[in-house]
Design a protein around this motif. Structure first.
Motif, PDB file in Angstrom:
ATOM      1  N   LEU A  69      22.490   6.873 -33.660  1.00  0.00           N
ATOM      2  CA  LEU A  69      21.493   7.952 -33.653  1.00  0.00           C
ATOM      3  C   LEU A  69      21.800   8.986 -32.578  1.00  0.00           C
ATOM      4  O   LEU A  69      21.048   9.932 -32.377  1.00  0.00           O
ATOM      5  CB  LEU A  69      20.086   7.375 -33.424  1.00  0.00           C
ATOM      6  N   GLY A  70      22.889   8.781 -31.846  1.00  0.00           N
ATOM      7  CA  GLY A  70      23.229   9.661 -30.723  1.00  0.00           C
ATOM      8  C   GLY A  70      23.819  10.990 -31.163  1.00  0.00           C
ATOM      9  O   GLY A  70      23.803  11.326 -32.351  1.00  0.00           O
ATOM     10  N   PRO A  71      24.379  11.736 -30.197  1.00  0.00           N
ATOM     11  CA  PRO A  71      24.838  13.097 -30.472  1.00  0.00           C
ATOM     12  C   PRO A  71      26.329  13.214 -30.784  1.00  0.00           C
ATOM     13  O   PRO A  71      26.802  14.311 -31.042  1.00  0.00           O
ATOM     14  CB  PRO A  71      24.528  13.814 -29.157  1.00  0.00           C
ATOM     15  N   THR A  72      27.075  12.102 -30.749  1.00  0.00           N
ATOM     16  CA  THR A  72      28.529  12.242 -30.917  1.00  0.00           C
ATOM     17  C   THR A  72      28.934  12.172 -32.390  1.00  0.00           C
ATOM     18  O   THR A  72      28.121  11.822 -33.248  1.00  0.00           O
ATOM     19  CB  THR A  72      29.287  11.163 -30.106  1.00  0.00           C
ATOM     20  N   SER A  73      30.210  12.460 -32.642  1.00  0.00           N
ATOM     21  CA  SER A  73      30.654  12.595 -34.031  1.00  0.00           C
ATOM     22  C   SER A  73      30.561  11.280 -34.803  1.00  0.00           C
ATOM     23  O   SER A  73      30.488  11.271 -36.030  1.00  0.00           O
ATOM     24  CB  SER A  73      32.098  13.101 -34.052  1.00  0.00           C
ATOM     25  N   ASP A  74      30.552  10.144 -34.072  1.00  0.00           N
ATOM     26  CA  ASP A  74      30.456   8.858 -34.776  1.00  0.00           C
ATOM     27  C   ASP A  74      28.997   8.453 -35.014  1.00  0.00           C
ATOM     28  O   ASP A  74      28.720   7.376 -35.523  1.00  0.00           O
ATOM     29  CB  ASP A  74      31.203   7.759 -34.012  1.00  0.00           C
ATOM     30  N   THR A 133      17.436   9.836 -25.174  1.00  0.00           N
ATOM     31  CA  THR A 133      17.120  11.093 -25.857  1.00  0.00           C
ATOM     32  C   THR A 133      16.874  10.916 -27.358  1.00  0.00           C
ATOM     33  O   THR A 133      16.075  11.642 -27.927  1.00  0.00           O
ATOM     34  CB  THR A 133      18.274  12.094 -25.649  1.00  0.00           C
ATOM     35  N   ALA A 134      17.568   9.957 -28.000  1.00  0.00           N
ATOM     36  CA  ALA A 134      17.434   9.836 -29.460  1.00  0.00           C
ATOM     37  C   ALA A 134      16.195   9.024 -29.827  1.00  0.00           C
ATOM     38  O   ALA A 134      16.100   7.852 -29.463  1.00  0.00           O
ATOM     39  CB  ALA A 134      18.668   9.157 -30.041  1.00  0.00           C
ATOM     40  N   PRO A 135      15.245   9.611 -30.555  1.00  0.00           N
ATOM     41  CA  PRO A 135      14.103   8.805 -30.982  1.00  0.00           C
ATOM     42  C   PRO A 135      14.516   7.855 -32.102  1.00  0.00           C
ATOM     43  O   PRO A 135      15.532   8.073 -32.761  1.00  0.00           O
ATOM     44  CB  PRO A 135      13.118   9.845 -31.508  1.00  0.00           C
ATOM     45  N   GLY A 136      13.734   6.819 -32.312  1.00  0.00           N
ATOM     46  CA  GLY A 136      13.932   5.979 -33.482  1.00  0.00           C
ATOM     47  C   GLY A 136      13.193   6.621 -34.642  1.00  0.00           C
ATOM     48  O   GLY A 136      12.405   7.550 -34.456  1.00  0.00           O
TER      49      GLY A 136
END
Ligand code: ATP
Ligand code: MG
Length: 418
Positions: A69-74, A133-136
């Motif tokens: 759920l993060g901000p990176t490409s994966d 930072t990433a909500p569920g």
């Protein structure tokens, strides 16, 4: 109810990260009555995640997906699942504000890429993430396209355990109880024992529980170095009562070998016992290298109990800091009953503690002799009554040696104090 768990992360399949979510979530879910029937780990690739989500939705009422759920490409879980279910994504201004605030409060610039975490699929419930930072996201699916005539609940949780765990407890549990109340009952209790081997534990308790097993009680044994857990579980209508009755029988049979329940550990039992009695402890460790001190100081409130823990590794340190006699060392060697005794009595005397534990042994892999083979260890307990010394053969790798020896030492103290 059918429950499935999907852990995403290439790092899990490369063996770089231990999949602790599997154990933690299965355990928490089971305790709430949602026993997971299938768990799978997949790499962070679109086709792999898509395939497994479709498979799970074609069977399950509840699907939990972790990671990505993060901000990176994966990090593609959110996007992929939204597309799969035909939900459009829109940016949630409250999440953008949370992310901005998260970076501002840490005095770090907010990377533009993190904004993607504010994208919410149509109809999803946002699970706030105070620890990241990433909500569920929880998506109630009224008509499941992959399982005709059924609804489903799909929950996405962030990868980092320190974000996932509080989010599960604070947001997911109430949500499950509201949207998917567990049918039937499930009860489970773990009793933790030390000092007797796995098969002896089974011989002790199994005959007493035969009639319970006939009525649907499941018994599991889990051996760890030096300890055995007995797990009692039932999904029958009277599960709670059955498990409670069985627990009383097992507890009575195990007697003093029982040191706790569920996640209780020996060090906590020891700290609590000593705190209750207003008594104190000091430690002089050689071969365990401070591991007993480490365990004790892991327990909140240890300062009420632990006065000092010294690692007296060399002969000189044993003489200088805890008063071991040179003559004793010369006559018996550092790994001996008299030296263990003098270490425990020495530190007890110096600190004024009620109890003192001392350990001296041969962890290996070198240093063993025919008289004192590898794994030989002496554990001494000095106390108001005469000192006792236990000789053990803990021939394991160094780390296990330390663990087992520390457990034995703590247990010796626990049995004396209890
Ligand atoms: P982030 O915003 O940190 O990228 P994310 O939701 O995208 O979070 P991942 O990128 O999949 O999650 O994982 C982040 C970190 O969380 C991983 O590096 C790993 O240390 C930890 N993690 C992920 N999955 C698991 C798991 N199943 N068990 C234990 N730790 C995990
Ligand atoms: Mg990530």
């Amino acid at each position: 109810m059918i429950v499935e768990l999907i852990n995403t992360g290439t790092e899990l399949l490369l063996g770089r990260v231990l999949n602790t979510h599997q154990q933690w979530l299965c355990r928490r879910l089971a305790d709430l009555g949602y026993v997971v029937s299938r768990q799978v780990a997949v790499p962070d690739t679109g086709p792999a995640i898509q395939q497994v989500v479709v498979e799970s939705l074609s069977r399950a009422d509840l699907v939990v997906v972790t990671g990505g759920l993060g901000p990176t490409s994966d990090d593609i879980t959110r996007d992929l699942i939204a597309r799969l279910l035909g939900r459009t994504l829109r940016e949630d201004p409250a999440i953008v504000a949370h992310i901005r605030n998260y970076f501002e409060s840490r005095k770090r610039p907010m990377p533009e890429s993190t904004r993607i975490q504010a994208q919410v699929p149509e109809g999803a419930i946002v699970l706030p993430n105070p620890n990241g930072t990433a909500p569920g996201l929880a998506m109630p699916i009224a008509t499941n396209p992959f399982r005709a005539g059924n609804g489903a609940l799909l929950v996405m949780l962030p990868g980092p355990p320190r974000e996932l765990r509080p989010m599960f407890s604070e947001c997911v549990v109430p949500l499950l109880q509201k949207h998917l109340p567990a049918a039937g009952s499930f009860a489970c209790r773990t009793l933790r024992s030390i000092g007797i081997g796995e098969s002896v534990v089974q011989e002790m308790v199994a005959p007493l529980l035969q009639s319970f097993v006939g009525r649907g009680l499941e018994i599991g044994y889990c051996a760890r170095p030096g300890r055995v857990d007995v797990r009692l579980a039932s999904s029958t209508a009277d599960a709670a009562r059955m498990v409670k009755e069985a627990e009383a029988i097992v507890a009575a049979k195990l007697g003093k070998n029982l040191y706790g329940f569920e996640d209780d550990d020996l060090e906590t039992a020891v700290v609590h016992l000593l705190t209750k009695r207003g008594q104190t402890l000091a430690l002089a460790e050689s071969c365990t290298g401070g591991y007993i001190s480490h365990l004790i100081t892991n327990v909140p409130g240890a300062s009420a109990v632990l006065l000092a823990g010294l690692v007296t590794y060399s002969n000189a340190a044993k003489q200088q800091f805890v008063g071991v006699n040179q003559a004793t060392l010369e006559a018996h060697g550092a790994v001996s009953e008299p030296v263990a005794r003098e270490m425990a009595e020495g530190i007890r005397h110096k600190t004024g503690a009620d109890y003192a534990l001392a350990v001296t042994g041969i962890a290996g892999p070198g240093g063993g002799t025919s008289e004192k083979p590898l794994g030989t260890v002496f554990i001494a307990l000095a106390r108001p009554e005469p000192t006792v010394v236990l000789k053990q053969q803990n021939a394991y790798d160094r780390e296990t040696f330390k663990q087992v020896t520390a457990q034995r030492a703590l247990d010796m103290l626990r049995r004396t104090v209890a």
